[in-house]
Design an enzyme around this catalytic site. Structure first.
Site, PDB file in Angstrom:
ATOM      1  N   CYS A   2      51.044   7.382 -13.655  1.00  0.00           N
ATOM      2  CA  CYS A   2      49.850   7.240 -14.494  1.00  0.00           C
ATOM      3  C   CYS A   2      48.818   6.300 -13.874  1.00  0.00           C
ATOM      4  O   CYS A   2      49.165   5.361 -13.165  1.00  0.00           O
ATOM      5  CB  CYS A   2      50.251   6.661 -15.846  1.00  0.00           C
ATOM      6  N   ARG A  27      47.801   9.571  -7.552  1.00  0.00           N
ATOM      7  CA  ARG A  27      49.017   8.996  -8.131  1.00  0.00           C
ATOM      8  C   ARG A  27      49.862  10.055  -8.825  1.00  0.00           C
ATOM      9  O   ARG A  27      51.012   9.804  -9.163  1.00  0.00           O
ATOM     10  CB  ARG A  27      48.652   7.894  -9.139  1.00  0.00           C
ATOM     11  N   TRP A  75      51.309  10.805 -16.448  1.00  0.00           N
ATOM     12  CA  TRP A  75      52.432  11.521 -15.833  1.00  0.00           C
ATOM     13  C   TRP A  75      53.550  11.439 -16.859  1.00  0.00           C
ATOM     14  O   TRP A  75      54.047  10.357 -17.148  1.00  0.00           O
ATOM     15  CB  TRP A  75      52.812  10.831 -14.534  1.00  0.00           C
ATOM     16  N   ASN A 101      50.553   2.335 -19.009  1.00  0.00           N
ATOM     17  CA  ASN A 101      51.497   2.760 -17.964  1.00  0.00           C
ATOM     18  C   ASN A 101      52.800   2.008 -18.188  1.00  0.00           C
ATOM     19  O   ASN A 101      52.778   0.809 -18.461  1.00  0.00           O
ATOM     20  CB  ASN A 101      50.980   2.396 -16.565  1.00  0.00           C
ATOM     21  N   GLY A 102      53.927   2.690 -18.028  1.00  0.00           N
ATOM     22  CA  GLY A 102      55.223   2.037 -18.239  1.00  0.00           C
ATOM     23  C   GLY A 102      55.944   2.696 -19.403  1.00  0.00           C
ATOM     24  O   GLY A 102      55.587   3.792 -19.829  1.00  0.00           O
ATOM     25  N   GLU A 483      64.756  11.973   6.737  1.00  0.00           N
ATOM     26  CA  GLU A 483      63.326  11.833   6.475  1.00  0.00           C
ATOM     27  C   GLU A 483      62.591  13.158   6.734  1.00  0.00           C
ATOM     28  O   GLU A 483      61.730  13.558   5.944  1.00  0.00           O
ATOM     29  CB  GLU A 483      62.753  10.695   7.334  1.00  0.00           C
ATOM     30  N   LYS A 487      60.529  15.135   3.881  1.00  0.00           N
ATOM     31  CA  LYS A 487      59.100  15.429   4.067  1.00  0.00           C
ATOM     32  C   LYS A 487      58.840  16.908   3.832  1.00  0.00           C
ATOM     33  O   LYS A 487      57.921  17.284   3.141  1.00  0.00           O
ATOM     34  CB  LYS A 487      58.726  15.030   5.498  1.00  0.00           C
ATOM     35  N   GLU A 490      59.500  18.015   0.009  1.00  0.00           N
ATOM     36  CA  GLU A 490      58.615  17.500  -1.030  1.00  0.00           C
ATOM     37  C   GLU A 490      57.245  18.172  -1.010  1.00  0.00           C
ATOM     38  O   GLU A 490      56.626  18.339  -2.050  1.00  0.00           O
ATOM     39  CB  GLU A 490      58.498  15.973  -1.016  1.00  0.00           C
ATOM     40  N   HIS A 506      82.316  20.343   8.016  1.00  0.00           N
ATOM     41  CA  HIS A 506      83.207  19.993   6.902  1.00  0.00           C
ATOM     42  C   HIS A 506      82.743  20.641   5.596  1.00  0.00           C
ATOM     43  O   HIS A 506      83.135  20.203   4.520  1.00  0.00           O
ATOM     44  CB  HIS A 506      83.304  18.472   6.765  1.00  0.00           C
ATOM     45  N   LYS A 605      53.052   9.107  -6.582  1.00  0.00           N
ATOM     46  CA  LYS A 605      52.994   8.207  -5.424  1.00  0.00           C
ATOM     47  C   LYS A 605      53.798   6.937  -5.680  1.00  0.00           C
ATOM     48  O   LYS A 605      54.473   6.424  -4.807  1.00  0.00           O
ATOM     49  CB  LYS A 605      51.540   7.856  -5.126  1.00  0.00           C
TER      50      LYS A 605
END
Ligand code: AGP
Length: 610
Positions: A2, A27, A75, A101-102, A483, A487, A490, A506, A605
């Site tokens: 948010c 964001r 969000w 926010n939160g 990584e 990348k 996402e 395995h 973000k």
């Protein structure tokens, strides 16, 4: 996550709020809204989806008059993303509007209290409960500061809030705990925001609101109070980012711009830390004596920052000879970590606001560890609460998928490993000199890697229709495989998994069928032969393999269908070079698929919820 913007001054508030919210779009959000105070009432507009819908609804803000207002991009956490759950939330009767926010964790209990006192609710959100509780106290106190403080005493959870009152056209309130909030100081106007880019157009004089601080924002001044109602005097800091660095600078996407900025970002991160041929980190509180007594290191982070930590683990064990455990921040609090005064906990976070990471930091402190943070955002919560902080000088990173912040984390952690090694007597002058010159060559190596992207574009064109892409590597290349895979998935939404190459047989090798794509990272020369065997294994099952190796002498030696050959460089510099083709591969694959690269679906973000 948010975004919050707030304004008071001589200009029309609504267009300015919408413009500020646009700067926070990176964001991640799923609805947006604004509320403006005018002539004793609050006028609000909200929309689900992109900000452009809200702009159309309000004629770019022109249909709402007034000089004081708050805005929000949401969000979703409590309740689905829709018009009703969007912020600002307005109390029944229309006296109080709030953006938040939160999470207010005890909102159900507070809601019951308010229902008993005659309140009713339209949304499913915790934030509406906060607005109504403030209204409850405002009706009794008729003092905005008192009302907010009384309500706050009953909040459990995290919050950054902007709060306006219908009958107060000359001031509004900002409040924070655990979630970031900044104040921007202008001439005859003042602002609040959850992040700097929203304010850069108007001011560079920024004050970060501290934990549980409350600010009264007027057009000609700002008064900050601590949690005990004492006035806090705090000088603003000047933000030196130029407005352009928060914009796309001619690139199609922030992600590509940020990939291209890596040589400079890495240079900026390394250069000030090399003095007279030695690594000097300027730690303020963690002394060399304390470093010598460290018996164990935990590296704690989330996502890509965690992957940077995994690379660092190899470096710290190799150069400083201290056992290192890498933990996901979201798990750290629940594992009963074995921490004492001789433990160093290294927290890595680009944003410095990731809630899981912040809580892990607090846990480490509570248990008596030394806490050192690697952070990109100056003055962020994690930076503020750490015993010592080292900044990655990557500059603002806007794309949700991290690139330059990740590579600066890598180099900074490598420098830290060298420094710890020297202080503990495992890295002598000669070795330190060699490692420093290897790291100092990185900016020009990355520049070279960025010069010609045609090969990676071609590989992306071959791969973008794939359903699954596997990544494998050993040692540092395994950390890089994680990584590279993150990348890719996402931003391109292609299913991807990363494996330590020896582990594939395995279980996971059962997924390799004719035509499956595998990216094999084999830059670490001591294990190249083993990787060649693993490449053979997957090729024998029909996989098409892209190998990334380092050093011209290895060209044609991997047995892969395609090879990307990096310039040869020392082990300490390899990870930061190897990640570049992985980033570009992910970027061009997502581009071919037509994905929303800078704002991938469902992602934020800065993840400021648990
Ligand atoms: C990576 O591209 C992601 N954006 C994500 O994994 C990120 O690294 C993670 O959320 C941690 O964020 P932080 O570094 O800001 O704490």
């Amino acid at each position: 996550m948010c975004g919050i913007v707030g304004y008071i001054g001589g200009k029309a508030a609504a267009p300015l709020l919408l413009d500020g919210l646009k700067k926070l779009e990176y964001r991640g959000y799923d609805s947006a809204g604004i509320a403006v105070v005018n002539n004793g009432s609050i006028h609000a507009a909200k929309e689900r989806g992109r900000l452009s819908a809200l702009c159309s609804l309000t004629g770019d803000g022109k249909s709402i008059s007034g000089h004081l207002g708050i805005g929000h991009t949401r969000w979703a956490t409590h309740g689905e993303p829709n018009h009703v759950n969007a912020h600002p939330h307005i109390s029944i009767g229309g006296m109080v509007a709030l953006v938040h926010n939160g999470i207010i964790e005890n909102y159900s209990e507070l809601k019951q209290f308010l229902i008993k006192n005659g309140y009713s609710f339209v949304s499913e959100t915790d934030s509406e409960v906060a607005a109504q509780l403030i209204d409850y106290y405002y009706k009794r106190q008729h003092d905005p500061v008192e009302a907010v403080r009384l309500a706050e005493k009953r909040f459990a959870g995290s919050y950054a809030m902007g709060i306006v009152f219908a009958d107060r056209e000359d001031e509004f309130i900002a409040l924070r705990k655990d979630s970031p909030l900044i104040i921007g100081l202008g001439e005859g106007e003042n602002f609040i925001a959850s992040d700097v880019p929203a304010l850069l157009k108007h001011t560079r004089r920024i004050i970060r609101l501290g934990e549980r601080e409350l600010a009264v924002i007027r057009k000609d001044g700002v008064t900050i109070f601590d949690k005990d109602s004492n006035t806090v005097k705090r000088e603003p800091v000047m933000v030196t980012w130029d407005a352009d660095s928060a914009e796309k600078g001619g690139y199609d996407h922030f992600m590509l711009k940020e990939i291209m900025e890596q040589p400079d970002a890495v240079r900026r991160t390394i250069a000030p830390r090399i003095q007279h041929g030695r690594v000097e980190l300027g730690l303020k509180r963690i002394t060399e004596a304390a470093i010598r007594s460290i018996e164990r290191v935990y590296i704690v982070a989330c996502g890509s920052s965690y992957h940077a930590g995994m690379v660092a683990r190899y470096a710290i064990e190799k150069y400083a000879r201290i056992p290192v455990t890498c933990e996901l921040a979201s798990e750290f609090r629940y594992i009963e970590p074995m921490i004492g005064s001789n433990t160093l906990v290294i927290i890595i976070s680009q944003s410095g606001e990731t809630l899981d990471t912040l809580f892990a930091l607090r846990e480490a402190k509570k248990r008596g560890a030394h806490v050192l943070s690697i952070v990109n955002v100056v003055g962020s919560s994690i930076a503020a609460e750490s015993e010592d902080v080292l900044y990655t000088w990557a500059g603002p990173e806007i794309a949700v998928a991290t690139t330059k912040a990740y590579s600066t984390q890598l180099v900074l952690m490598e420098l830290l490993a060298v420094y710890l090694g020297r202080v503990r007597g495992h890295v002598d002058e000669r070795l330190e000199g060699e490692l420093i010159s290897a790291l100092s060559e990185l900016p020009s190596i990355i520049e070279k890697l960025l010069e010609d992207q045609a090969g990676l574009k071609a590989l992306a064109a071959e791969s973008y229709m794939q359903r699954d892409i596997f990544f494998m590597g050993r040692n540092i290349d395994y950390a890089l495989a994680l990584e590279g895979s993150l990348k890719l998935k996402e931003i391109s939404y292609i299913h991807s998994e990363a494996y330590a190459a020896g582990e594939l047989k395995h279980g996971t090798i059962s997924l390799i069928v004719p035509g499956t794509s595998v990216v094999a990272i084999c830059t670490y020369a001591p294990l190249l032969d083993k990787m060649v065997s693993n490449i053979r294994e997957v090729k024998a099952r029909g996989a098409s393999v892209i190998a990334i190796a380092a050093g011209e002498e290895h060209r044609g030696k991997t047995g892969a269908n395609h090879e990307i050959i990096l310039p040869g460089c020392a082990d300490i510099a390899l990870p930061c070079a190897s990640v570049v083709p992985l980033q570009l591969f992910a970027y061009y694959t997502a581009l071919m698929k037509g994905c929303d690269i800078d704002k991938p679906r469902n992602l934020a973000k800065s993840v400021t919820v648990e």
